[in-house]
Design a protein around this motif. Sequence first.
Motif, PDB file in Angstrom:
ATOM      1  N   GLY A 130       0.808  -1.205   0.000  1.00 38.59           N
ATOM      2  CA  GLY A 130       0.000   0.000   0.000  1.00 38.59           C
ATOM      3  C   GLY A 130       0.840   1.253   0.000  1.00 38.59           C
ATOM      4  O   GLY A 130       2.075   1.210  -0.122  1.00 38.59           O
ATOM      5  N   ALA A 131       0.163   2.393   0.135  1.00 39.66           N
ATOM      6  CA  ALA A 131       0.828   3.694   0.105  1.00 39.66           C
ATOM      7  C   ALA A 131       0.258   4.575   1.211  1.00 39.66           C
ATOM      8  O   ALA A 131      -0.961   4.691   1.362  1.00 39.66           O
ATOM      9  N   ALA A 132       1.165   5.196   1.973  1.00 39.99           N
ATOM     10  CA  ALA A 132       0.778   6.162   3.004  1.00 39.99           C
ATOM     11  C   ALA A 132       1.180   7.543   2.535  1.00 39.99           C
ATOM     12  O   ALA A 132       2.192   7.715   1.833  1.00 39.99           O
ATOM     13  N   ILE A 364     -11.938  12.379  17.713  1.00 42.44           N
ATOM     14  CA  ILE A 364     -12.661  11.634  18.748  1.00 42.44           C
ATOM     15  C   ILE A 364     -12.142  10.201  18.764  1.00 42.44           C
ATOM     16  O   ILE A 364     -11.841   9.647  19.818  1.00 42.44           O
ATOM     17  N   SER A 365     -11.984   9.635  17.582  1.00 43.24           N
ATOM     18  CA  SER A 365     -11.407   8.294  17.461  1.00 43.24           C
ATOM     19  C   SER A 365     -10.719   8.211  16.107  1.00 43.24           C
ATOM     20  O   SER A 365     -11.380   8.111  15.068  1.00 43.24           O
ATOM     21  N   ALA A 366      -9.377   8.286  16.123  1.00 41.89           N
ATOM     22  CA  ALA A 366      -8.622   8.181  14.879  1.00 41.89           C
ATOM     23  C   ALA A 366      -8.547   6.711  14.469  1.00 41.89           C
ATOM     24  O   ALA A 366      -8.542   5.817  15.312  1.00 41.89           O
ATOM     25  N   PRO A 367      -8.500   6.431  13.186  1.00 43.46           N
ATOM     26  CA  PRO A 367      -8.405   5.027  12.744  1.00 43.46           C
ATOM     27  C   PRO A 367      -7.087   4.406  13.185  1.00 43.46           C
ATOM     28  O   PRO A 367      -6.045   5.072  13.223  1.00 43.46           O
ATOM     29  N   GLN A 368      -7.140   3.127  13.532  1.00 47.08           N
ATOM     30  CA  GLN A 368      -5.979   2.398  14.024  1.00 47.08           C
ATOM     31  C   GLN A 368      -5.622   1.270  13.054  1.00 47.08           C
ATOM     32  O   GLN A 368      -6.501   0.685  12.396  1.00 47.08           O
ATOM     33  N   ASN A 369      -4.328   0.947  13.007  1.00 46.43           N
ATOM     34  CA  ASN A 369      -3.866  -0.134  12.128  1.00 46.43           C
ATOM     35  C   ASN A 369      -4.568  -1.440  12.481  1.00 46.43           C
ATOM     36  O   ASN A 369      -4.850  -1.718  13.655  1.00 46.43           O
ATOM     37  N   TYR A 430      -5.249   3.055   4.316  1.00 49.43           N
ATOM     38  CA  TYR A 430      -6.409   3.936   4.187  1.00 49.43           C
ATOM     39  C   TYR A 430      -6.111   5.257   4.887  1.00 49.43           C
ATOM     40  O   TYR A 430      -5.456   5.291   5.943  1.00 49.43           O
ATOM     41  N   GLN A 431      -6.585   6.334   4.237  1.00 47.98           N
ATOM     42  CA  GLN A 431      -6.432   7.661   4.822  1.00 47.98           C
ATOM     43  C   GLN A 431      -7.814   8.220   5.135  1.00 47.98           C
ATOM     44  O   GLN A 431      -8.722   8.154   4.299  1.00 47.98           O
ATOM     45  N   CYS A 432      -7.949   8.754   6.354  1.00 52.45           N
ATOM     46  CA  CYS A 432      -9.170   9.446   6.742  1.00 52.45           C
ATOM     47  C   CYS A 432      -8.868  10.934   6.790  1.00 52.45           C
ATOM     48  O   CYS A 432      -7.924  11.364   7.464  1.00 52.45           O
ATOM     49  N   ASN A 433      -9.674  11.737   6.079  1.00 52.13           N
ATOM     50  CA  ASN A 433      -9.487  13.188   6.027  1.00 52.13           C
ATOM     51  C   ASN A 433     -10.734  13.848   6.621  1.00 52.13           C
ATOM     52  O   ASN A 433     -11.837  13.716   6.083  1.00 52.13           O
ATOM     53  N   ALA A 443      -5.194  11.053   8.774  1.00 56.56           N
ATOM     54  CA  ALA A 443      -4.634   9.914   9.499  1.00 56.56           C
ATOM     55  C   ALA A 443      -4.503   8.736   8.547  1.00 56.56           C
ATOM     56  O   ALA A 443      -5.410   8.454   7.754  1.00 56.56           O
ATOM     57  N   ASN A 444      -3.345   8.046   8.624  1.00 59.81           N
ATOM     58  CA  ASN A 444      -3.118   6.817   7.871  1.00 59.81           C
ATOM     59  C   ASN A 444      -3.363   5.629   8.793  1.00 59.81           C
ATOM     60  O   ASN A 444      -2.935   5.623   9.946  1.00 59.81           O
ATOM     61  N   ALA A 445      -4.032   4.604   8.288  1.00 62.35           N
ATOM     62  CA  ALA A 445      -4.220   3.354   9.020  1.00 62.35           C
ATOM     63  C   ALA A 445      -4.224   2.222   8.005  1.00 62.35           C
ATOM     64  O   ALA A 445      -4.958   2.265   7.015  1.00 62.35           O
ATOM     65  N   PHE A 446      -3.363   1.210   8.242  1.00 60.16           N
ATOM     66  CA  PHE A 446      -3.291   0.140   7.250  1.00 60.16           C
ATOM     67  C   PHE A 446      -4.126  -1.062   7.685  1.00 60.16           C
ATOM     68  O   PHE A 446      -4.422  -1.257   8.864  1.00 60.16           O
TER      69      PHE A 446
END
Length: 1214
Positions: A130-132, A364-369, A430-433, A443-446
Amino acid sequence: MQLKIMPKKKHFSAGRVPLILFLCQMIRALDVPLDSKLLGDLVQPPTITQQSPKDYIIDPRENIVIQCEAKGKPPPSFSWTRNGTHFDIDKDPLVTMKPGSGTLVINIMSEGKAETYEGVYQCTARNERGAAISNNIVVRPSRSPLWTKERLEPITLRNGQSLVLPCRPPIGLPPAIIFWMDNSFQRLPQSERVSQGLNGDLYFSNVLPEDTREDYICYARFNHTQTIQQKQPISLKVISVDELNDTIAANLNDTEFYGAKPSKERPPTFLTPEGNESLKEELRGNVLSLECIAEGLPTPIIYWIKEDGTLPVNRTFYQNFKKTLQITQVSEADSGNYQCIAKNTLGAVHHTISVTVKAAPYWISAPQNLVLSPGENGTLICRANGNPKPRIGWLTNGVPVEIAPDDPSRKIDGDTIIFSNVQERSSAVYQCNASNEYGYLLANAFVNVLAEPPRILTSANILYQVIANRPALLDCAFFGSPLPTIEWFKGTKGSALHEDIYVLHDNGTLEIPVAQKDSTGTYTCVARNKLGMAKNEVHLEIKDPTRIIKQPEYAVVQRGSKVSFECKVKHDNTLIPTIMWLKDNGELPNDERFSVDKDHLVVTDVSDDDGGVYTCAANTTLDSVSASAVLRVVAPTPTPAPVYDVPNPPFDLELTNQLDKSVQLTWTPGDDNNSPITKFIIEYEDAMHEAGIWHHQAEVSGTQTTAQLTLSPYVNYSFRVMAENSIGRSVPSEASEQYLTKAAEPDQNPMTVEGLGTEPDNLVITWKPLNGFESNGPGLQYKVSWRQKDGDDEWTSVVVANVSKYIVSGTPTFVPYLIKVQALNDVGFAPEPAEVMGHSGEDLPMVAPGNVRVNVVNSTLAEVHWDPVPLKSVRGHLQGYRIYYWKAQSSSKRNRRHIEKKILTFQGNKTHGMLPGLQPYSHYVLNVRVVNGKGEGPASTDRGFHTPEGVPSAPSSLKIVNPTLDSLTLEWDPPSHPNGVLTEYTLRYQPINSTHELGPLVDLKIPANKTRWTLNHLNFSTRYKFYFYAQTSVGSGSQITEEAITTVDEGKMAGILPPDVGAGKAMASRQVDIATQGWFIGLMCAVALLILILLIVCFIRRNKGGKYPVKEKEDAHADPEIQPMKEDDGTFGEYSDAEDHKPLKKGSRTPSDRTVKKEDSDDSLVDYGEGVNGQFNEDGSFIGQYSGKKEKEPAEGNESSEAPSPVNAMNSFV
């Protein structure tokens, strides 16, 4: 399934393994550890670990470095975009990328301009999984423009007028720091009357003649380029009334009327802001600054209020003499109307500032790997908040998910991506914007899909050694996908260990709560999943604890003598203890007087300094024990010392060889006053930071008069010297000249860095700030950095002013963080700081303890058991369990009285506890709650239980009423705590005689329904002692005692008491008690009989002859009162006795008023009546019963006290 990957640990003493390392089981998926030995073949998508800030202001005089670091397996490759298009670094010779990194270095030092490379940059790290991508990094060079040239006319004002000196600094990047100084670079003094506004202007509420000067200069400091720009000086002249009148007079002829009047006092008006209302908008987390500056005469005072609430505590600060209100860490709750009030003696004026707090997006809750095995399900959750509400957008491998290749295992539902039946091709980053008009979060989360058989990461055949009766923790760190199951076995043929004796933790650790000798042996850890099995053996040995069997004892010795302390230690034979002696928790003095052998510490020639606390500490590799004793040194009376004196202070101090970090100080010693100087003490004062406070700098021998002193940067030094001899220390010398050292970057970072959340979604970072001396230069600030300890997030940093706290908001609940606080000033940064671990805020526990059981031990004690809650649900530091219990009451009683609940807290991970002090024969209700640092969790289901009967308390009261000659009536109240069903009362009583001896004891049983009982056939005038208690089926309760007396037999008393006394009611006093006894009545009868016999004998002797010459004696006395008596009553007129011719004692005769005075009679009624004189007749009728009406006899009777007076004897009945 969420994959758990435990790092390898090497522990050789299970007793010393921190419990937290084993119990902190992650509740989310972890990164795959890049361990080259064990996990070298595992792949992992890229993760951005470091990047430049979003708003990146560069110094145009230095090379541009744009950071981008990432990790992954295989190592990722890097590419960049600039202003949204691909940035081909190969085509620009000035741009290079660091090897093995994505960091760009743009060499503008040799050629090129920084402005050429302004733009928005974004880094992409890519590998096969993947790509961050990084944040959008906006690169801008700093600017420090000059002031535009302008002609400034001199300003002339009358005393008392208001004034605003404009600054209007040039617009730089970042904005300049404004301050006002004079031509000598000295800051202009400011006060409630004169102050600088937030816009940099200088405000005068009213001017005074001393404000006159020609060098009001506004300076703008640009920190990035370390330059200071200067505005043209402003000239101000303030004319007093007298000067103004002189000026007017010089320009008018004598015939004209002139005269300037002084400025009138006036109420306040605002110089800034204008009008009655204004608006202010601020972003969440920033510092809200509100300003009100007023003019008036006298100078106004500023006050602040919030119209619809109170100002927040601990976040409200006042600056600029309360003209500026600052609220730190502002939030939406701080929105509202704020009012500033300017007031002086002539009035007040108000201004309302309407504050609106907006918010850039925050997590509030950032995505986690997420690490999954093929076929498993999982979710990525991205939740953010802001004002206005942020928009959530998803990207995959840097491409918007709407145009990315389709993945059947992926479903997007707003802020959540749901994965089902994932395969290896599902791996991606995956990136959440989250964005709104005030900013964005990225935030990046794989998602990494792996299929791996179990692996045990703990080394094989580790030997754990544990002290008996302590917990033993055997490690079994593991990895596998799917998540393996863990089993433990003891011995070669043992069955699987279960949780009735052992504790099996989710991370694979086996805990033996209380290790015993029979716990010794070999333990095997087995990990299994559908792809295979792995096992590992460890060994456990249990050792005896170390104990001090002979402790040192308290000792008092005289100075110069010897003292010995003994310390005998018993330990496990396989452990070798180390015995160490300490004095006052420090090492023993390096003195040959102190000697240590196997079990003893010996101190010879004891001095006063040897007094203190001596500790014997025994340490092994597994445990340690200590014991202490106090030594007190007793000194003899000191011999008076010869009269000497301390030295005179040194003088003539001189500074030479003045360098950046050193200077040479020279002085001339003063007189030593007959005691040689042993040393010189040098102190310094920092006039810039701590004026008036002197600190120790150095000491040199008494033979030196020069010292080379090491200095710190940015300190305005003054030095003084003191001389010391055996007598003492001199007074300080005069201070030397001042010496200001140059500024430098800080050489240390703040101490006591801590991270502790105060709310479930924050992390409060605190530190001990550097003092002015440690700052090494102006503009002290702190760079605060943090990131989650167990995540892949890069460091987040912020530079704050010289404060001691920073609050990170929007954190997950109770997550470990790594924290750094680095000092910096206008010169540069301090060395890289150490990392400190903290935790975000705790939240209340979510789960109540289950399976609550109660075992009633006895009528006042119960034992409560419960199942512990899962540690994941505690959401904080487990502090223990709390039992609420109360006595159940009927509905009617509950309406009348509040139920009193009692609370018992049991520390740690306990699963049972005792409830003491219960009320017997009662129904109780209880529940159990888990407690963490935030508070209590929910209560368990109420559990009721009954306590059995107990013995009752003593009856509430016992009193005796209606006493008669032979009976007493007892009345009582039942026990306040019957503790069961009363079966009967027991009354025991016995008489007490005059010598307070107790008679025979009588027992009497009384039905339980009675509260009154009459005892008959008792002895009259007799004291009785009663013992009374209640009984239940369990036994007898506490007794209550009382005493009472039956009344006097009036018929028997009538023969000896006068009518007015005998008819009265006998009193239950100590005198009645004695007088009603048989022996006393017999004695009184004997006395009466003896008096009667004496009277008869006297009568017989009178009739036989020998007349008493009464006539002559009465004539000689010529007593008019006695003479008639003799004529009326001649019974004793002729009585004669040889004893009667003895001379009468002085004062022995009865006075003519027929009263008996206390000083004339030993038998005074006052002495024996004890205040009851009123019971006797005024004519002495009580005495007349025994003595008739003779007047001379009392005079004779007073000469002897051998026979008791009848008056004294009978008075005891009263």
